[in-house]
Motif scaffolding. Structure first.
Motif, mmCIF file in Angstrom:
data_model
loop_
_atom_site.group_PDB
_atom_site.id
_atom_site.type_symbol
_atom_site.label_atom_id
_atom_site.label_comp_id
_atom_site.label_asym_id
_atom_site.label_seq_id
_atom_site.Cartn_x
_atom_site.Cartn_y
_atom_site.Cartn_z
ATOM 1 N N PHE A 129 -12.692 26.522 26.191
ATOM 2 C CA PHE A 129 -11.744 27.396 25.506
ATOM 3 C C PHE A 129 -11.081 26.584 24.392
ATOM 4 O O PHE A 129 -9.862 26.563 24.242
ATOM 5 C CB PHE A 129 -10.698 27.961 26.476
ATOM 6 N N SER A 130 -11.934 25.904 23.637
ATOM 7 C CA SER A 130 -11.461 24.901 22.671
ATOM 8 C C SER A 130 -10.713 25.511 21.500
ATOM 9 O O SER A 130 -9.972 24.832 20.801
ATOM 10 C CB SER A 130 -12.647 24.095 22.139
ATOM 11 N N TYR A 131 -10.899 26.801 21.250
ATOM 12 C CA TYR A 131 -10.267 27.525 20.155
ATOM 13 C C TYR A 131 -10.483 26.771 18.846
ATOM 14 O O TYR A 131 -11.611 26.460 18.503
ATOM 15 C CB TYR A 131 -8.796 27.805 20.478
ATOM 16 N N THR A 132 -9.444 26.449 18.108
ATOM 17 C CA THR A 132 -9.657 25.792 16.810
ATOM 18 C C THR A 132 -9.563 24.266 16.887
ATOM 19 O O THR A 132 -9.468 23.599 15.864
ATOM 20 C CB THR A 132 -8.664 26.334 15.762
ATOM 21 N N GLY A 133 -9.541 23.722 18.124
ATOM 22 C CA GLY A 133 -9.781 22.297 18.275
ATOM 23 C C GLY A 133 -8.640 21.394 18.654
ATOM 24 O O GLY A 133 -8.741 20.178 18.468
ATOM 25 N N GLY A 134 -7.565 21.911 19.199
ATOM 26 C CA GLY A 134 -6.413 21.072 19.520
ATOM 27 C C GLY A 134 -6.753 19.879 20.400
ATOM 28 O O GLY A 134 -6.499 18.720 20.033
ATOM 29 N N PHE A 135 -7.333 20.118 21.567
ATOM 30 C CA PHE A 135 -7.674 19.020 22.480
ATOM 31 C C PHE A 135 -8.839 18.199 21.932
ATOM 32 O O PHE A 135 -8.878 16.981 22.090
ATOM 33 C CB PHE A 135 -8.010 19.562 23.878
ATOM 34 N N THR A 136 -9.784 18.858 21.282
ATOM 35 C CA THR A 136 -10.929 18.153 20.699
ATOM 36 C C THR A 136 -10.478 17.134 19.668
ATOM 37 O O THR A 136 -10.867 15.955 19.706
ATOM 38 C CB THR A 136 -11.898 19.165 20.048
ATOM 39 N N LEU A 137 -9.638 17.544 18.729
ATOM 40 C CA LEU A 137 -9.204 16.656 17.644
ATOM 41 C C LEU A 137 -8.357 15.500 18.159
ATOM 42 O O LEU A 137 -8.481 14.367 17.692
ATOM 43 C CB LEU A 137 -8.452 17.450 16.586
ATOM 44 N N ASN A 138 -7.487 15.778 19.117
ATOM 45 C CA ASN A 138 -6.668 14.702 19.682
ATOM 46 C C ASN A 138 -7.535 13.695 20.430
ATOM 47 O O ASN A 138 -7.269 12.490 20.390
ATOM 48 C CB ASN A 138 -5.595 15.282 20.607
ATOM 49 N N SER A 139 -8.570 14.177 21.120
ATOM 50 C CA SER A 139 -9.492 13.275 21.825
ATOM 51 C C SER A 139 -10.232 12.393 20.836
ATOM 52 O O SER A 139 -10.384 11.181 21.049
ATOM 53 C CB SER A 139 -10.488 14.087 22.657
ATOM 54 N N LEU A 140 -10.704 12.976 19.728
ATOM 55 C CA LEU A 140 -11.398 12.197 18.700
ATOM 56 C C LEU A 140 -10.477 11.162 18.069
ATOM 57 O O LEU A 140 -10.875 10.015 17.829
ATOM 58 C CB LEU A 140 -11.940 13.137 17.619
ATOM 59 N N GLN A 141 -9.234 11.561 17.808
ATOM 60 C CA GLN A 141 -8.272 10.635 17.198
ATOM 61 C C GLN A 141 -8.034 9.420 18.089
ATOM 62 O O GLN A 141 -7.780 8.321 17.597
ATOM 63 C CB GLN A 141 -6.949 11.355 16.938
ATOM 64 N N ASN A 142 -8.145 9.626 19.396
ATOM 65 C CA ASN A 142 -7.896 8.532 20.333
ATOM 66 C C ASN A 142 -9.182 7.877 20.839
ATOM 67 O O ASN A 142 -9.193 7.251 21.896
ATOM 68 C CB ASN A 142 -7.049 9.038 21.495
ATOM 69 N N GLY A 143 -10.284 8.063 20.096
ATOM 70 C CA GLY A 143 -11.483 7.266 20.351
ATOM 71 C C GLY A 143 -12.443 7.789 21.388
ATOM 72 O O GLY A 143 -13.178 6.992 21.997
ATOM 73 N N ALA A 144 -12.479 9.093 21.622
ATOM 74 C CA ALA A 144 -13.467 9.650 22.558
ATOM 75 C C ALA A 144 -14.874 9.319 22.072
ATOM 76 O O ALA A 144 -15.158 9.343 20.871
ATOM 77 C CB ALA A 144 -13.293 11.158 22.667
ATOM 78 N N ALA A 145 -15.770 9.011 23.010
ATOM 79 C CA ALA A 145 -17.155 8.707 22.645
ATOM 80 C C ALA A 145 -17.864 9.951 22.139
ATOM 81 O O ALA A 145 -18.661 9.888 21.200
ATOM 82 C CB ALA A 145 -17.889 8.133 23.858
#
Length: 396
Positions: free
Chosen positions: A228-244
């Motif tokens: 339920f990623s919608y427009t990317g809130g959790f996705t973008l924060n994960s990427l900003q903090n170095g998710a693989a």
């Protein structure tokens, strides 16, 4: 002023300053108020109790505003409440270059029942859910203009609950320009393009601001599934903090396309993200069939329980969803799971997670409880304002 007489024995909630009086608690009305009028509530002996908005079409017949008989509910009263709410957000939440979006006014929790105002950079989105606020909207909008001088104030009063107050839905400009197709906002230092005037809400949910930041701290080097990623809130924060890597799933094609735009806007590595437009439950089963496993699974579904009568059905839906999520985790992986249903309290939510773990054959530790942020305050006399809850679980 028109008087509404409370039935004998129904005084307790009013004395405790709960802002709702249900129609079944009203003995009679002296006079003929129009929906949205401010009336005087008295007890069975005629003693003053409170002032409030009246509506004979709603199950909530009165929405109480003020318990001091000597305080006038006039233009200055409304201006004062708006100013108090806005000032608290400006002082504690909005930070230049870091966060310029938040909820400015949160209905009963800010003593303005039925009014929601969200700030998106220089634009405001308003939702009016009660006839009382509708009658006083001109003053409220004028005060917002004086305090913030926004580029636009857009009325997003399209919620179906307006019909319970005898109101039609609206999507109109109340002040300033029509919002552009893309409004750029910042939250936690991340940039988002959102569309205020079209689509679901504004294209952005600011109630997960702190939870996105907290969860992202666990994402470094991890394989993340954002459902339920919608427009990317959790996705973008994960990427900003170095998710693989992040796999982002949402049923809305528009939401997925906006998520992709937001990834590029922030110059994140697009090769780390797989954006999937799909029904979440169907996609979770597909991942299971393919033997796919993740280090972190995020489940942030829409409201499954709009009322207490829907709670049993919603509990089953939450259980099935979380069971599927648990089955996709590596041993010791993290499940971040949320409910935005006000009818679902935390203890019930924990029980649902326990049932899901049993069905999945997993052991679960609750290691953190998520809640709504400070721009969505919960008034002590109105616990119904607490709707967002979440659990961070370690799954074995």
């Amino acid at each position: 002023m028109i008087e509404v007489i409370l039935k004998k024995g129904k005084e307790k909630a009013v004395l405790h300053k709960h802002p709702w009086v249900f129609s079944g608690a009203v003995e009679r009305v002296i006079g003929k108020p129009e929906n949205g009028d401010i009336v005087r509530l008295v007890d069975a002996k005629g003693q003053f109790m409170a002032y409030g908005f009246y509506n004979d079409q709603s199950r909530v017949a009165l929405r109480l505003l003020e318990w001091d008989e000597n305080v006038a509910i006039d233009e200055q009263w409304f201006r004062g409440k708006v100013a108090e709410a806005v000032e608290s957000r400006q002082k504690d939440i909005l930070v230049d270059g870091v966060t310029n979006t938040c909820r400015l006014i949160f209905s009963e929790s800010d003593y303005l029942p039925g009014l929601i105002v969200d700030k998106y950079a220089d634009h405001l989105a308003v939702q009016v859910l009660t006839s009382g606020i509708e009658k006083n909207l001109a003053v409220i909008i004028d005060e917002l203009q004086k305090l913030l001088n926004p580029a636009s104030i857009f009325d997003k009063s399209d919620a179906s609950s307006r019909t319970h107050e005898g109101l039609d839905t609206k999507n109109i400009v109340l002040a300033g320009i029509h919002p552009p197709e893309r409004v750029e906002v910042k939250e936690n230092g991340i940039t988002y393009n959102i569309n205020i005037a079209e689509g679901q809400k504004s294209g952005f949910y600011c109630d997960q601001r702190e939870n996105r930041k907290i969860l992202a701290a666990y994402a470094k080097g991890k394989k993340v599934l954002d459902c339920f990623s919608y427009t990317g809130g959790f996705t973008l924060n994960s990427l900003q903090n170095g998710a693989a890597s992040v796999s982002s799933v949402d049923s809305s094609v528009l939401a997925v396309e906006t998520l992709k735009e937001n990834i590029s806007l922030n110059k994140f590595d697009t090769t780390k993200v797989t954006a999937i437009p799909s029904d979440v439950n169907k996609q979770l089963r597909k991942f299971r069939e393919e033997g796919e496993l993740f280090d972190i699974v995020i489940l942030d579904p829409p409201k499954y329980a709009p009322s207490r009568s829907a709670l049993d059905k919603a509990s089953r839906a939450y259980k099935d969803l979380n069971r599927l999520g648990m089955l996709l985790l590596n041993k010791g992986g993290l499940l971040a799971t949320f409910s935005c249903s006000g009818a679902m309290d935390m203890e019930t939510f924990k029980q649902v997670l326990a049932w899901a773990a049993l069905d999945a054959g997993k052991q679960v530790q609750f290691i953190y409880q998520f809640c709504q942020p400070e721009d969505h305050p919960v008034r002590s006399s109105f616990p119904e304002g607490e709707y967002l809850k979440g659990l961070l679980c370690r799954v074995f």
